[in-house]
Scaffold this active site. Structure first.
Site, mmCIF file in Angstrom:
data_model
loop_
_atom_site.group_PDB
_atom_site.id
_atom_site.type_symbol
_atom_site.label_atom_id
_atom_site.label_comp_id
_atom_site.label_asym_id
_atom_site.label_seq_id
_atom_site.Cartn_x
_atom_site.Cartn_y
_atom_site.Cartn_z
ATOM 1 N N ASP A 113 -4.774 -0.406 13.085
ATOM 2 C CA ASP A 113 -5.213 0.682 13.165
ATOM 3 C C ASP A 113 -4.836 1.386 11.415
ATOM 4 O O ASP A 113 -5.617 2.201 11.924
ATOM 5 C CB ASP A 113 -4.753 1.476 14.505
ATOM 6 N N CYS A 114 -4.277 1.550 11.267
ATOM 7 C CA CYS A 114 -3.096 1.602 9.963
ATOM 8 C C CYS A 114 -2.059 1.371 9.316
ATOM 9 O O CYS A 114 -2.348 0.377 9.606
ATOM 10 C CB CYS A 114 -2.799 3.519 10.268
ATOM 11 N N CYS A 117 0.470 0.244 10.320
ATOM 12 C CA CYS A 117 0.655 -1.990 12.052
ATOM 13 C C CYS A 117 0.632 -2.709 11.030
ATOM 14 O O CYS A 117 1.045 -3.705 11.221
ATOM 15 C CB CYS A 117 -0.420 -1.552 12.005
ATOM 16 N N CYS A 456 6.301 12.169 14.238
ATOM 17 C CA CYS A 456 5.423 11.037 13.772
ATOM 18 C C CYS A 456 4.748 11.162 12.516
ATOM 19 O O CYS A 456 3.871 12.121 12.170
ATOM 20 C CB CYS A 456 4.450 10.990 15.012
ATOM 21 N N CYS A 458 2.303 9.535 11.312
ATOM 22 C CA CYS A 458 0.930 8.653 11.248
ATOM 23 C C CYS A 458 -0.045 9.131 9.993
ATOM 24 O O CYS A 458 -0.736 8.623 9.404
ATOM 25 C CB CYS A 458 0.251 8.950 12.690
ATOM 26 N N ASP A 500 -15.302 -1.851 -26.764
ATOM 27 C CA ASP A 500 -15.617 -2.822 -27.596
ATOM 28 C C ASP A 500 -16.962 -2.555 -27.745
ATOM 29 O O ASP A 500 -18.290 -2.301 -26.936
ATOM 30 C CB ASP A 500 -15.458 -3.634 -27.239
ATOM 31 N N THR A 502 -19.656 -6.064 -29.371
ATOM 32 C CA THR A 502 -20.812 -6.933 -28.894
ATOM 33 C C THR A 502 -20.598 -7.153 -27.542
ATOM 34 O O THR A 502 -19.350 -7.584 -27.234
ATOM 35 C CB THR A 502 -20.241 -7.712 -29.666
ATOM 36 N N ASP A 695 -15.606 -7.148 -23.006
ATOM 37 C CA ASP A 695 -16.255 -8.241 -22.413
ATOM 38 C C ASP A 695 -15.630 -9.556 -22.659
ATOM 39 O O ASP A 695 -15.528 -10.528 -22.491
ATOM 40 C CB ASP A 695 -17.793 -8.364 -22.749
ATOM 41 N N ASP A 781 -0.428 16.205 15.993
ATOM 42 C CA ASP A 781 -0.525 15.381 15.142
ATOM 43 C C ASP A 781 -1.650 14.451 14.847
ATOM 44 O O ASP A 781 -1.623 14.023 14.407
ATOM 45 C CB ASP A 781 0.697 14.332 16.020
#
Length: 799
Positions: A113-114, A117, A456, A458, A500, A502, A695, A781
């Site tokens: 869930d988050c 976990c 908590c 969370c 850059d 070119t 690049d 919470d």
């Protein structure tokens, strides 16, 4: 990883999670060789029933570099005339390479869930004997584990299951059954626990207290059972201070005090909060899920037989380079491929963010996931399974998750001691007033339990990763890849951008505009000599010379003994005579008149190359001009509006650089070798936060030295791997949008932390004073988690 063979060789491809791996087999196979280059890594399942795959990493079998190194090295030239030079670049792998003979296994994990976990799973798996490294990639729901040789991965799967989570391969049958159910039945199956608990509480509330009270007790026990079971599993797997533990203690304490209705309400709110977090995590991962879905499972392969072409439908992962495939209008490409038909239009918006279909010609490469827009097309597959454009993006996303923002790492460390500290404070609240001051035990146990729920973490834990994940998903939809929270945070603090020239500010497709004969020979003869030396090179200026000769239909002699002249140019023998192509600053035989011609051409923004023989007067001047990107001026204006400074760093001559920089209204530094660019970045970095945009291979060292490196999507593999971010649509206009998004994400993170800690501080005081109780504490919470999540999801709407 270093590139030492030749300047134009590409970085070896890095294997990534293929969509087929993730969706069909319940696991994914990732190859990370010890130096992060492609090696001969073979998948070797170590157990017949094993749901994951293993990889034996073989650092000694490096893939040979592509192309002819002798030719390519000889054409890494024109230190000033050509704005590209050889450089070595190092990249940092997202996961430490497994030790020799150790095997890497990976699985898809369900039920997270988050991000907390993910930490619980890592803790559980790291306790398994023989595991040398375990990492959970929350964005792609992937568990990667390195095991000592000879050990079965079964204990790893058992540890994940024991911690209360599922592996995708273990639940495929259930998933297939779920797809056959009606939406209502699916909804009821998903939310049966909170729905049944709410129904039981509703009945209890309507009945007289003599019957309702036992029903509330039953409801509490009914809701507590799965929570307590998971708390016990997590405690055994090494996570004793999980939210499930806090909820279990609070609910049991409330039952002990006779507050059965409140205990049931606490559990109901907790369950709803868990489902809310799961929904939020799914939304945050929606971009990654959508990306994985771009590659179809099946492909139509064409086999040529004596009787004619035979069409056969095969699994996408069975395609190999050289296979011919056919796609219908509205279908997506299952692999990177080269167009065989004369012309075709492709919708590449899912990868680049560009809504207008792109016209491709015969021989053009088209990335996997592109949608055929107008007709049936045939293409030749060019990518290996698990290494197409989508897989590489997924790999970058996985790599990004390992690069957490400093603020995220701080919150993670903070939360590790925050919960135990709050539990200790809650225990003191329960014990001190009754023992020291003779206060009521029931009252202070109740307040201690409320304080426990406020402890908590969370909302605090999810505050940063929710915002980071949402921002990265939004950036991906806009055609930008940002490699993790650390890069996102650095990008938000940038105040100067170094470009850059070119291929970055210009299109990287120069054209020969003038050839000035200095020795009386015809222009065609001189152009043929120059093209003979340049043929075989992949450098943009070299290609421009060869293209110009081809357009005139000139026959090119075979040049021999090609070699680079470090810091000067290139030379080769044609019909026994030695010819050189040099930057004007390296040619020693230019008289005043020729030098004046060079100056005039360079002031027009052109790059000049001198053709001649050693010790003799120059034979010709070749002037080439690259076209400025159409969007470059508007992009730089957008950056100026954000208060950002821009400067161009180029190896080109000062006069050509000044002409282009003046047209774009930016500062410039010219005549720079790769190490010169690094030095300029270092000087700028002493006073400001600098981003380097490039690049080419020669840009990679400067990108590494800058606060953040940004690669153009059409650049070299080395630049893309070295960079912290990339513009996949190859449009400079995406820079301002990327920086605005990063600033919004950082502001969002600060808001989330303030919300999480602010609400906890308020209810900490009210709980200690007895103003708020248990269900208000858990509501606070859950409410903080909801607010933080909703605030983070706003980033997904950024355009």
């Amino acid at each position: 990883m270093s590139k030492s063979c030749c300047s134009h060789s590409h970085a070896a491809p890095i294997k990534a999670v293929s969509k087929a791996d993730a969706s069909r087999s319940g696991h994914s196979h990732t190859s990370h060789c010890c130096d992060n280059a492609a090696a001969s890594c073979s998948a070797n399942p170590t157990h017949p029933d094993h749901q994951g795959q293993s990889v034996a990493d073989s650092p000694g079998d490096e893939e040979p570099p592509r192309g002819d190194c002798a030719i390519d090295t000889a054409h890494d030239h024109h230190e000033q005339g050509h704005d590209h030079d050889h450089a070595a670049a190092a990249t940092e792998p997202p996961l430490a390479a497994p030790e020799q003979n150790h095997r890497r296994h990976s699985w898809q994990v369900l039920g997270m869930d988050c991000p907390s976990c993910a930490r619980k799973i890592e803790t559980a798996v790291n306790r398994v004997e023989g595991v040398t490294q375990a990492r959970v990639l929350f964005a792609t729901e992937k568990l990667v584990v390195d095991l000592a040789p000879g050990l079965s991965p079964d204990p790893v799967t058992a540890a994940v299951l024991a911690a209360g989570f599922q592996l995708k391969g273990n639940t495929q049958a259930t998933e297939r059954d779920d797809k056959r159910l009606s939406p209502l039945m699916t909804l009821l199956g998903k939310y049966w626990q909170p729905l049944s608990l709410a129904a039981l509480m509703g009945v209890a509330a309507l009945l007289p207290s003599q019957i309702g009270q036992p029903l509330f007790t039953l409801a509490t026990l009914w809701g507590l059972w799965p929570v307590a079971r998971k708390a016990w599993a997590l405690t055994r797997s090494g996570s004793p201070f999980a939210i499930e533990t806090l909820m279990t203690v609070a609910a049991l304490g409330a039952l002990f005090l006779g507050e059965t209705a409140e205990a049931a309400m606490v559990l109901l709110l907790f369950m709803l909060g868990e489902h809310l977090e799961a929904y939020a995590a799914g939304r945050a991962r929606a971009g990654v899920t959508a990306l994985m879905a771009l590659v179809p499972d099946q492909a139509l392969r064409i086999r040529t037989t004596a009787e004619g072409d035979v069409r056969e439908e095969v699994a996408a992962e069975m395609l190999r380079p050289g296979d011919i495939i056919e796609i219908a209008p509205g279908a997506r490409l299952p692999a990177d491929a080269r167009l065989l038909d004369p012309l075709g239009a492709f919708d590449e918006s899912a990868l680049t963010g560009e809504s207008i279909p792109v016209e491709r010609r015969q021989g053009d490469k088209v990335p996997a996931g592109s949608l055929a827009a107008d007709r049936v097309l045939r293409l030749e597959v060019v990518s290996e399974p698990g290494n197409n454009a989508i897989d590489r993006i997924l790999h970058l996303i996985e790599e990004a998750e390992t690069q957490r923002a400093p603020i995220e790492r701080f919150i993670d460390r903070f939360s590790r001691w925050y919960t135990p500290a709050m539990m200790l404070v809650a225990l003191l609240v329960v014990l001190v007033p009754p023992l020291a001051f003779g206060q009521s035990w029931d009252e202070w146990i109740y307040r201690g339990l409320a304080l426990l729920l406020i402890g908590c973490p969370c909302a605090l834990v999810i505050s940063t990763p929710a915002a980071v994940t949402s921002a990265l998903a939004a950036a991906t939809r806009q055609g930008a890849l940002i490699k993790g929270g650390a890069a996102l945070e650095r990008l938000a603090h940038i105040d100067t951008l170094a470009f850059d020239k070119t291929g970055t500010l210009t299109l990287g497709k120069p054209q020969l505009t003038e050839l000035v004969s200095l020795d009386g020979r015809s222009e065609a003869e001189l152009l043929a000599l120059a093209a003979a030396i340049e043929q075989g090179s992949h450098h943009p200026l070299a290609r421009a010379v060869v293209t110009a000769a081809g357009e005139q239909g000139l026959a090119l002699a075979a040049a021999r003994d090609l070699r680079a002249l470090p810091g000067m140019g290139v030379e080769g023998r044609i019909d026994g005579a030695l010819w050189q192509l040099l930057a004007p600053s390296r040619a020693t035989t230019l008289d005043a008149a020729v030098q004046a011609q060079v100056t005039t051409l360079e002031q027009q923004g052109k790059t000049v190359v001198v053709l001649g023989q050693p010790g003799a007067a120059p034979a010709a001047l070749l002037a080439l001009r690259d076209q400025i990107r159409p969007e470059a001026a508007a992009a730089l204006q957008g950056l100026n509006e954000l208060g950002l400074k821009s400067i161009m760093l180029t190896g080109d001559n000062p006069r050509a650089a000044e002409a282009i920089a003046t047209e774009l209204g930016m500062g410039w530094r010219a005549g720079l070798l790769p190490e010169g660019k690094v030095e300029e970045i270092a000087k700028l970095a002493k006073q400001q936060k600098v981003a380097m945009i490039g690049d080419g291979i020669n840009d990679a060292p400067a990108m590494k030295r800058a606060s953040i490196g940004i690669a153009m999507g059409g650049g070299t593999d080395v630049a893309l791997e070295t960079a912290d971010a990339a513009l996949t649509h190859n449009q400079l206009g995406g820079l301002a949008a990327m920086i605005r998004l990063s600033r919004s994400a950082l502001a969002n993170i600060h808001q989330n932390i303030a919300l999480a800690l602010g609400l906890k501080a308020i209810f900490l005081v009210t709980s200690l004073l007895g103003i708020t109780g248990l269900w208000i504490a858990v509501l606070a919470d859950t409410g903080a988690t909801a607010l933080v999540t909703a605030n983070a999801l706003r980033l997904l709407r950024k355009r």
